[in-house]
Design a protein around this motif. Structure first.
Motif, PDB file in Angstrom:
ATOM      1  N   GLY A   1       0.815  -1.220   0.000  1.00  0.00           N
ATOM      2  CA  GLY A   1       0.000   0.000   0.000  1.00  0.00           C
ATOM      3  C   GLY A   1       0.844   1.262   0.000  1.00  0.00           C
ATOM      4  N   GLN A   2       2.153   1.129   0.165  1.00  0.00           N
ATOM      5  CA  GLN A   2       3.051   2.281   0.166  1.00  0.00           C
ATOM      6  C   GLN A   2       3.121   2.898  -1.224  1.00  0.00           C
ATOM      7  OE1 GLN A   2       6.971   1.338   1.669  1.00  0.00           O
ATOM      8  NE2 GLN A   2       7.937   3.019   0.547  1.00  0.00           N
ATOM      9  N   SER A   3       3.058   4.242  -1.293  1.00  0.00           N
ATOM     10  CA  SER A   3       3.181   4.920  -2.587  1.00  0.00           C
ATOM     11  C   SER A   3       4.610   4.791  -3.101  1.00  0.00           C
ATOM     12  CB  SER A   3       2.809   6.399  -2.449  1.00  0.00           C
ATOM     13  OG  SER A   3       1.436   6.535  -2.141  1.00  0.00           O
ATOM     14  N   LEU A   4       4.741   4.725  -4.405  1.00  0.00           N
ATOM     15  CA  LEU A   4       6.056   4.514  -5.014  1.00  0.00           C
ATOM     16  C   LEU A   4       6.649   5.820  -5.510  1.00  0.00           C
ATOM     17  CD1 LEU A   4       5.318   1.344  -7.200  1.00  0.00           C
ATOM     18  CD2 LEU A   4       6.152   1.435  -4.847  1.00  0.00           C
ATOM     19  N   THR A   5       7.967   5.910  -5.464  1.00  0.00           N
ATOM     20  CA  THR A   5       8.660   7.019  -6.109  1.00  0.00           C
ATOM     21  C   THR A   5       8.615   6.815  -7.618  1.00  0.00           C
ATOM     22  OG1 THR A   5      10.793   5.877  -6.102  1.00  0.00           O
ATOM     23  CG2 THR A   5      10.233   7.180  -4.138  1.00  0.00           C
ATOM     24  N   SER A   6       8.961   7.840  -8.375  1.00  0.00           N
ATOM     25  CA  SER A   6       8.967   7.733  -9.836  1.00  0.00           C
ATOM     26  C   SER A   6       9.941   6.662 -10.307  1.00  0.00           C
ATOM     27  CB  SER A   6       9.330   9.086 -10.468  1.00  0.00           C
ATOM     28  OG  SER A   6       8.364  10.056 -10.153  1.00  0.00           O
ATOM     29  N   ALA A   7      11.102   6.567  -9.621  1.00  0.00           N
ATOM     30  CA  ALA A   7      12.105   5.582 -10.011  1.00  0.00           C
ATOM     31  C   ALA A   7      11.594   4.159  -9.784  1.00  0.00           C
ATOM     32  CB  ALA A   7      13.397   5.813  -9.236  1.00  0.00           C
ATOM     33  N   LEU A   8      10.931   3.951  -8.643  1.00  0.00           N
ATOM     34  CA  LEU A   8      10.389   2.625  -8.346  1.00  0.00           C
ATOM     35  C   LEU A   8       9.222   2.283  -9.281  1.00  0.00           C
ATOM     36  CD1 LEU A   8      10.470   2.519  -4.439  1.00  0.00           C
ATOM     37  CD2 LEU A   8      11.739   1.029  -6.002  1.00  0.00           C
ATOM     38  N   ALA A   9       8.401   3.286  -9.610  1.00  0.00           N
ATOM     39  CA  ALA A   9       7.290   3.059 -10.540  1.00  0.00           C
ATOM     40  C   ALA A   9       7.823   2.645 -11.903  1.00  0.00           C
ATOM     41  CB  ALA A   9       6.442   4.320 -10.662  1.00  0.00           C
ATOM     42  N   ASN A  10       8.913   3.273 -12.330  1.00  0.00           N
ATOM     43  CA  ASN A  10       9.529   2.926 -13.607  1.00  0.00           C
ATOM     44  C   ASN A  10      10.078   1.497 -13.572  1.00  0.00           C
ATOM     45  OD1 ASN A  10      10.518   3.761 -16.306  1.00  0.00           O
ATOM     46  ND2 ASN A  10      12.544   3.521 -15.361  1.00  0.00           N
ATOM     47  N   GLU A  11      10.680   1.123 -12.456  1.00  0.00           N
ATOM     48  CA  GLU A  11      11.209  -0.237 -12.297  1.00  0.00           C
ATOM     49  C   GLU A  11      10.069  -1.264 -12.287  1.00  0.00           C
ATOM     50  OE1 GLU A  11      13.873  -2.788  -9.076  1.00  0.00           O
ATOM     51  OE2 GLU A  11      14.002  -0.588  -9.101  1.00  0.00           O
ATOM     52  N   LEU A  12       8.955  -0.883 -11.669  1.00  0.00           N
ATOM     53  CA  LEU A  12       7.796  -1.766 -11.622  1.00  0.00           C
ATOM     54  C   LEU A  12       7.238  -2.022 -13.026  1.00  0.00           C
ATOM     55  CD1 LEU A  12       5.643  -3.274  -9.911  1.00  0.00           C
ATOM     56  CD2 LEU A  12       4.343  -1.114  -9.880  1.00  0.00           C
ATOM     57  N   MET A  13       7.215  -0.978 -13.872  1.00  0.00           N
ATOM     58  CA  MET A  13       6.729  -1.146 -15.245  1.00  0.00           C
ATOM     59  C   MET A  13       7.625  -2.115 -16.023  1.00  0.00           C
ATOM     60  SD  MET A  13       3.954   0.565 -15.387  1.00  0.00           S
ATOM     61  CE  MET A  13       3.787  -0.005 -13.675  1.00  0.00           C
ATOM     62  N   GLY A  14       8.937  -2.065 -15.752  1.00  0.00           N
ATOM     63  CA  GLY A  14       9.845  -3.017 -16.368  1.00  0.00           C
ATOM     64  C   GLY A  14       9.586  -4.432 -15.893  1.00  0.00           C
ATOM     65  N   TYR A  15       9.303  -4.584 -14.601  1.00  0.00           N
ATOM     66  CA  TYR A  15       9.017  -5.895 -14.011  1.00  0.00           C
ATOM     67  C   TYR A  15       7.795  -6.534 -14.668  1.00  0.00           C
ATOM     68  CZ  TYR A  15       7.144  -9.113 -10.445  1.00  0.00           C
ATOM     69  OH  TYR A  15       6.605 -10.189  -9.781  1.00  0.00           O
ATOM     70  N   PHE A  16       6.778  -5.746 -14.949  1.00  0.00           N
ATOM     71  CA  PHE A  16       5.564  -6.266 -15.585  1.00  0.00           C
ATOM     72  C   PHE A  16       5.684  -6.348 -17.107  1.00  0.00           C
ATOM     73  CE2 PHE A  16       3.519  -5.487 -11.517  1.00  0.00           C
ATOM     74  CZ  PHE A  16       2.571  -6.498 -11.479  1.00  0.00           C
ATOM     75  N   GLY A  17       6.799  -5.879 -17.682  1.00  0.00           N
ATOM     76  CA  GLY A  17       6.994  -5.939 -19.132  1.00  0.00           C
ATOM     77  C   GLY A  17       6.249  -4.866 -19.898  1.00  0.00           C
ATOM     78  N   LEU A  18       5.818  -3.814 -19.202  1.00  0.00           N
ATOM     79  CA  LEU A  18       4.998  -2.769 -19.836  1.00  0.00           C
ATOM     80  C   LEU A  18       5.815  -1.672 -20.523  1.00  0.00           C
ATOM     81  CD1 LEU A  18       2.336  -2.261 -17.017  1.00  0.00           C
ATOM     82  CD2 LEU A  18       1.902  -3.206 -19.285  1.00  0.00           C
ATOM     83  N   LYS A  19       7.064  -1.502 -20.146  1.00  0.00           N
ATOM     84  CA  LYS A  19       7.835  -0.335 -20.600  1.00  0.00           C
ATOM     85  C   LYS A  19       7.875  -0.140 -22.116  1.00  0.00           C
ATOM     86  CE  LYS A  19      11.565   1.100 -18.586  1.00  0.00           C
ATOM     87  NZ  LYS A  19      12.897   1.170 -17.934  1.00  0.00           N
ATOM     88  N   PRO A  20       8.080  -1.213 -22.919  1.00  0.00           N
ATOM     89  CA  PRO A  20       8.114  -0.975 -24.370  1.00  0.00           C
ATOM     90  C   PRO A  20       6.796  -0.458 -24.936  1.00  0.00           C
ATOM     91  CG  PRO A  20       9.045  -3.119 -23.822  1.00  0.00           C
ATOM     92  CD  PRO A  20       8.387  -2.609 -22.592  1.00  0.00           C
TER      93      PRO A  20
END
Length: 447
Positions: free
Chosen positions: A182-201
């Motif tokens: 439930g903790q809000s993410l920083t922009s850097a962590l949000a970007n890393e999360l998008m990579g983890y889910f394969g969404l970045k491309p």
């Protein structure tokens, strides 16, 4: 290549169903390709059952080497993959310009060179593929042509895209990072999360902003200034802003997901003038010809099962309107609760505005047949694969019958002065390139 994105760098295992030789040196399990050009004895290739890949083994006698090369177009995951021995490469569709020549090299010596044209309406690719060995600077010998203007069918992909990995989970990711649920993410962590889910491309280079146009000043979540018709629209969730286009038969929304500090663009549009239904989530876009859509069917369009758009349309011909439903969800747990799940439109009637046929223009603005022929080095008539490419650029291939009519077959023969019917008296004479059939009661024509 996106950092943190799961990557698959090998060809998927083909289903061997009793392959057969389609040319000298080419074995195939692809039922759609029945003929290819012959290959030299030193090169043997295999086409798998999914048709959009080729795997080759080349025997280079001069150095007593056997080399493995392959190329694969993964249409459902928007990837072009290939390999020269252990050198593997991967290019997203979003980073490749269709029709451009691309070359990948292993230490400047071994080179794969390819060009891919995508015929979206015809669900096909036109591929050139060469393999060269260069032991002298700027000179390659041999250079082997594997494909030359080869037409390959594009597999039909589902509207839905599954999670990149089965165990992908926001809970697991945050736990592994030592973060509180439930903790809000920083922009850097949000970007890393998008990579983890394969969404970045798939994400746009600039995320949408609900405080900027076209979403700015959206009352009850809607900005309708482009649509000339006054509509009563439902109030939508406070973290979503939407807009209607000039045609009034589409919706584009900017969706904020506060917990992960991300915003996404989603859209759907009914284009009655060009007869197509379009969906989009960020860079991922999909079109369905309206002639293939069953009115009232709910379609689910997703991006890696994280962002889902559910959309259905009923055609109210008597009222000259569409009845539209649209739901949206953002889910980061395969089986858990979604971060967002809401209805955008519920049984809303959108007006069918008259089409402006005088200002429709070409699919490609300022299209010129002369320029098309020059760009493609065509002399004389446009034939074969270039004819298919021309139909694609004009945007008319979807509307053409698979089997063309023939003036030399019934019901257009026999004919007199271009007419084939029981009542020829008083009919105009047609030129020699047109034949017309009229029924015996003379109430309709078929040409």
């Amino acid at each position: 290549m996106a950092s943190g994105s799961p990557v698959v760098l090998w060809l998927p295992p083909p289903i061997k169903t009793g392959h057969h030789e389609v040319a000298k040196g080419v074995e195939s399990d692809c039922p759609a390709i029945t003929a290819l050009q012959d290959l030299p004895e030193s090169l043997v290739c295999y086409l798998p059952d999914y048709c959009t890949g080729i795997d080759c083994c080349y025997n280079f006698n001069y150095l007593d080497l056997s080399l493995n090369i392959n190329l694969y177009i993964d249409t459902c995951n928007y990837l072009i993959k290939g390999r020269i021995e252990t050198l593997q490469f991967e290019i997203t569709f979003f980073d490749y310009t269709w029709g451009n020549i691309k070359e990948e090299r292993l230490q400047e010596i071994f080179r794969i060179r390819f060009r891919i044209d995508k015929l979206s309406d015809q669900k096909s690719f036109i591929i050139d593929l060469d393999f060269g060995i260069c032991l002298e600077k700027n000179f390659c010998d041999p250079t082997l042509t594997i494909f030359k203007d080869q037409l390959i069918p594009q597999p039909v992909c589902d509207l839905e895209m599954e999670f990149q990995w089965k165990n992908t989970s926001l809970f697991n990711w945050m736990t592994n990072k030592g973060l509180q649920i439930g903790q809000s993410l920083t922009s850097a962590l949000a970007n890393e999360l998008m990579g983890y889910f394969g969404l970045k491309p798939f994400l746009n280079s600039e995320p949408c902003d609900r405080n900027e146009r076209p979403y700015k000043d959206a009352g009850t979540g809607w900005n309708t200034t482009a649509c000339p018709v006054a509509l009563s629209l439902p109030k939508i969730q406070s973290t979503i802003s939407c807009t209607l286009p000039e045609s009034c038969t589409g919706v584009q929304c900017c969706v904020e997901v506060g917990k992960i500090k991300m915003s996404y663009t989603v859209y759907a549009e009914i284009d009655g003038c060009n007869m197509k239904l379009s969906f989009g989530i960020e860079k991922r876009h999909f079109e369905i010809p309206l002639i293939n859509y069953q009115w009232g069917t709910e379609e689910t369009f997703s991006l890696l099962n994280v962002i889902k758009l559910r959309f259905s349309v009923h055609n109210l011909q008597g009222e000259q309107k569409y009845l539209v439903n649209m739901k949206l969800s953002v889910c980061l747990e395969p089986n858990g609760a979604c971060l967002l799940s809401t209805s955008i439109l519920e049984n809303l009637k959108l007006p069918k505005l008259a089409c402006n046929w005088l200002d429709m223009g070409f699919k490609i603005p300022d299209f010129s047949l002369t320029k098309f022929k020059i760009d493609n080095s065509i002399i004389g008539n446009v034939k074969g694969l270039m004819f298919m490419k021309l139909l694609e650029e004009l945007g008319i291939s979807t509307y053409l019958h698979e089997e063309q009519c023939s003036r030399n077959l019934p019901p257009y023969l026999p004919s007199t002065h271009g007419w084939s019917n029981m009542l020829r008296r008083g009919l105009v004479y047609f030129p020699g390139t047109i034949s017309d059939r009229t029924t015996t009661v003379s109430v309709w024509n078929d040409c």
